[in-house]
Design a protein around this motif. Sequence first.
Motif, mmCIF file in Angstrom:
data_model
loop_
_atom_site.group_PDB
_atom_site.id
_atom_site.type_symbol
_atom_site.label_atom_id
_atom_site.label_comp_id
_atom_site.label_asym_id
_atom_site.label_seq_id
_atom_site.Cartn_x
_atom_site.Cartn_y
_atom_site.Cartn_z
ATOM 1 N N LEU A 298 0.831 -1.202 0.000
ATOM 2 C CA LEU A 298 0.000 0.000 0.000
ATOM 3 C C LEU A 298 0.863 1.250 0.000
ATOM 4 C CD1 LEU A 298 -2.661 -1.160 2.616
ATOM 5 C CD2 LEU A 298 -3.184 -0.520 0.257
ATOM 6 N N ALA A 299 1.895 1.251 0.854
ATOM 7 C CA ALA A 299 2.777 2.414 0.938
ATOM 8 C C ALA A 299 3.499 2.659 -0.389
ATOM 9 C CB ALA A 299 3.786 2.228 2.066
ATOM 10 N N GLU A 300 3.926 1.587 -1.042
ATOM 11 C CA GLU A 300 4.631 1.729 -2.309
ATOM 12 C C GLU A 300 3.729 2.284 -3.408
ATOM 13 O OE1 GLU A 300 6.264 -2.143 -2.972
ATOM 14 O OE2 GLU A 300 8.071 -1.748 -1.769
ATOM 15 N N ARG A 301 2.439 2.037 -3.283
ATOM 16 C CA ARG A 301 1.487 2.594 -4.245
ATOM 17 C C ARG A 301 1.061 4.010 -3.866
ATOM 18 N NH1 ARG A 301 -3.572 0.478 -6.203
ATOM 19 N NH2 ARG A 301 -3.058 2.153 -7.656
ATOM 20 N N GLY A 302 1.576 4.517 -2.738
ATOM 21 C CA GLY A 302 1.212 5.861 -2.309
ATOM 22 C C GLY A 302 -0.143 5.936 -1.649
ATOM 23 N N ILE A 303 -0.670 4.796 -1.182
ATOM 24 C CA ILE A 303 -1.972 4.758 -0.518
ATOM 25 C C ILE A 303 -1.759 4.825 0.996
ATOM 26 C CG2 ILE A 303 -4.047 3.379 -0.115
ATOM 27 C CD1 ILE A 303 -3.560 2.096 -2.888
ATOM 28 N N LEU A 304 -2.410 5.778 1.633
ATOM 29 C CA LEU A 304 -2.291 5.950 3.075
ATOM 30 C C LEU A 304 -3.236 4.979 3.769
ATOM 31 C CD1 LEU A 304 -1.097 7.666 5.438
ATOM 32 C CD2 LEU A 304 -3.128 9.134 5.200
ATOM 33 N N TYR A 305 -2.693 4.096 4.589
ATOM 34 C CA TYR A 305 -3.489 3.100 5.299
ATOM 35 C C TYR A 305 -3.611 3.481 6.766
ATOM 36 C CZ TYR A 305 -4.652 -1.273 7.693
ATOM 37 O OH TYR A 305 -5.225 -2.222 8.511
ATOM 38 N N ALA A 306 -4.854 3.631 7.227
ATOM 39 C CA ALA A 306 -5.113 3.878 8.654
ATOM 40 C C ALA A 306 -5.278 2.517 9.330
ATOM 41 C CB ALA A 306 -6.372 4.715 8.822
ATOM 42 N N PRO A 307 -4.332 2.112 10.186
ATOM 43 C CA PRO A 307 -4.399 0.772 10.778
ATOM 44 C C PRO A 307 -5.757 0.500 11.415
ATOM 45 C CG PRO A 307 -2.295 1.787 11.280
ATOM 46 C CD PRO A 307 -3.138 2.851 10.632
ATOM 47 N N ASP A 308 -6.339 -0.641 11.066
ATOM 48 C CA ASP A 308 -7.713 -0.928 11.488
ATOM 49 C C ASP A 308 -7.873 -0.919 12.996
ATOM 50 O OD1 ASP A 308 -6.824 -3.664 12.216
ATOM 51 O OD2 ASP A 308 -6.901 -4.056 10.076
ATOM 52 N N TYR A 309 -6.897 -1.479 13.731
ATOM 53 C CA TYR A 309 -7.077 -1.581 15.174
ATOM 54 C C TYR A 309 -6.952 -0.231 15.874
ATOM 55 C CZ TYR A 309 -1.943 -1.686 15.960
ATOM 56 O OH TYR A 309 -0.597 -1.396 16.013
ATOM 57 N N VAL A 310 -6.480 0.763 15.152
ATOM 58 C CA VAL A 310 -6.445 2.126 15.693
ATOM 59 C C VAL A 310 -7.803 2.790 15.511
ATOM 60 C CG1 VAL A 310 -5.385 4.415 15.502
ATOM 61 C CG2 VAL A 310 -3.981 2.358 15.247
ATOM 62 N N VAL A 311 -8.303 2.783 14.267
ATOM 63 C CA VAL A 311 -9.492 3.580 13.969
ATOM 64 C C VAL A 311 -10.796 2.897 14.380
ATOM 65 C CG1 VAL A 311 -8.312 4.779 12.107
ATOM 66 C CG2 VAL A 311 -9.685 2.752 11.568
ATOM 67 N N ASN A 312 -10.793 1.559 14.578
ATOM 68 C CA ASN A 312 -12.041 0.910 14.973
ATOM 69 C C ASN A 312 -12.135 0.671 16.478
ATOM 70 O OD1 ASN A 312 -10.540 -1.402 15.549
ATOM 71 N ND2 ASN A 312 -11.261 -2.573 13.784
ATOM 72 N N SER A 313 -11.345 1.411 17.249
ATOM 73 C CA SER A 313 -11.287 1.198 18.696
ATOM 74 C C SER A 313 -12.388 1.910 19.466
ATOM 75 C CB SER A 313 -9.920 1.621 19.238
ATOM 76 O OG SER A 313 -9.689 3.004 19.019
ATOM 77 N N GLY A 314 -13.288 2.619 18.776
ATOM 78 C CA GLY A 314 -14.361 3.305 19.480
ATOM 79 C C GLY A 314 -15.229 2.359 20.294
ATOM 80 N N GLY A 315 -15.445 1.146 19.770
ATOM 81 C CA GLY A 315 -16.264 0.178 20.485
ATOM 82 C C GLY A 315 -15.640 -0.260 21.795
ATOM 83 N N VAL A 316 -14.343 -0.538 21.791
ATOM 84 C CA VAL A 316 -13.699 -0.976 23.027
ATOM 85 C C VAL A 316 -13.569 0.192 24.005
ATOM 86 C CG1 VAL A 316 -11.262 -0.616 22.361
ATOM 87 C CG2 VAL A 316 -11.857 -2.448 23.938
ATOM 88 N N ILE A 317 -13.440 1.406 23.468
ATOM 89 C CA ILE A 317 -13.455 2.586 24.344
ATOM 90 C C ILE A 317 -14.791 2.667 25.077
ATOM 91 C CG2 ILE A 317 -13.536 5.115 24.314
ATOM 92 C CD1 ILE A 317 -11.406 4.986 22.067
ATOM 93 N N GLN A 318 -15.869 2.370 24.362
ATOM 94 C CA GLN A 318 -17.194 2.420 24.980
ATOM 95 C C GLN A 318 -17.349 1.364 26.064
ATOM 96 O OE1 GLN A 318 -20.664 3.009 22.519
ATOM 97 N NE2 GLN A 318 -21.825 1.447 23.614
#
Length: 379
Positions: A298-318
């Motif tokens: 993904l990085a080599e293609r210039g695509i910015l990847y937001a790591p899933d376990y970072v951005v989907n943590s709203g549920g565990v925060i709750q």
Amino acid sequence: MTDVGAAPGVERTARPGALETLFHSDQGGHEEVLLCQDRTTGLKAVIALHSTALGPALGGTRFHAYAGEARPEEAALRDALNLARGMSYKNALAGLPHGGGKAVIIGDPDRIKTEELLLAYGRFVDGLGGRYVTACDVGTYVGDMDVVARTCRWTTGRSPEAGGAGDSSVLTAFGVYQGMRAGAAHRWGSPELTGRTVGVAGVGKVGHLLTGLLVEAGARVLVTDVRPGAVAQVLAAHPQVTAVPTTEALITAEGLDIYAPCALGGALSDTTVPLLTADIVCGAANNQLSRPGVAKDLAERGILYAPDYVVNSGGVIQVADELHGFDFARAKAKAAKIYETALEIFGHAAAEGVPPAVAADRIAERRMAQAANAERAYA
């Protein structure tokens, strides 16, 4: 492997091959693993605690049959180990006072799930004395956690009627939205999503809610799902959304700015990454990378990847907030910080010349190591 003492009539057993999987796989390093069995109810379960450096391990209970596996119990153990490790990283980056754990109940929930089985499972979790806090996952629901809580005080993700927070998909979607805003700020210099085209693959609870947030933000939204009914519900609520027939049609859409995989894991693979037209990938699905090297692709293609376990943590925060007497405003404020965390990860990745997934892992590992070192120094 630790036996913490079984409840009357309940056995704890280890199967051949379990120790080899635990100590010699690339998902090893766990603090504690329980293999649980209750012959009366038919319960067979794995409870894996990866790390308690930051606090009691927190993670959901998965109920799954592993029907296609030659050895379902071994598959369940590997799954529990992998998921528990992921929860350690997720909780660390969410800033929670919790380590990572996960449980798997083996079997088809539609066939074997009973109140008695869930109560027996609760006794196992309770026997850990608070080292593991459980919640919902695939195959378990809020009502199930209400039952488990009758024999285990270390249960969260319960219904409001039982003193819990209820469905955590609201803050999960909100957190992914914050991750998208951070990705936009890093890539385009502004967190605004107005006029951006976002493709959402999978519009179940989280994907549907995420679509609503994007529409409110002024984004153009494309959606797809293998379930026509799910797409129909989204279109009924948001008629300005565009449905596309397949995931391939979505990821290859002209002018796509952000791709949000919100269904099954493995969405980013050797097959899909070369086809992506989006500049950013940010979605709710767990385990999006089909193999570690995909992050580099993904990085080599210039695509910015937001790591899933970072951005989907709203549920565990709750569900973590529920342990302190749930306050939605307080939990939402914590979930809003996903924006800052994602920006920090993107910044570290750029400075260190590594993919964001690597940068995120390093930050999480440093936090866990610092906590472990501080505990040893205090002792």
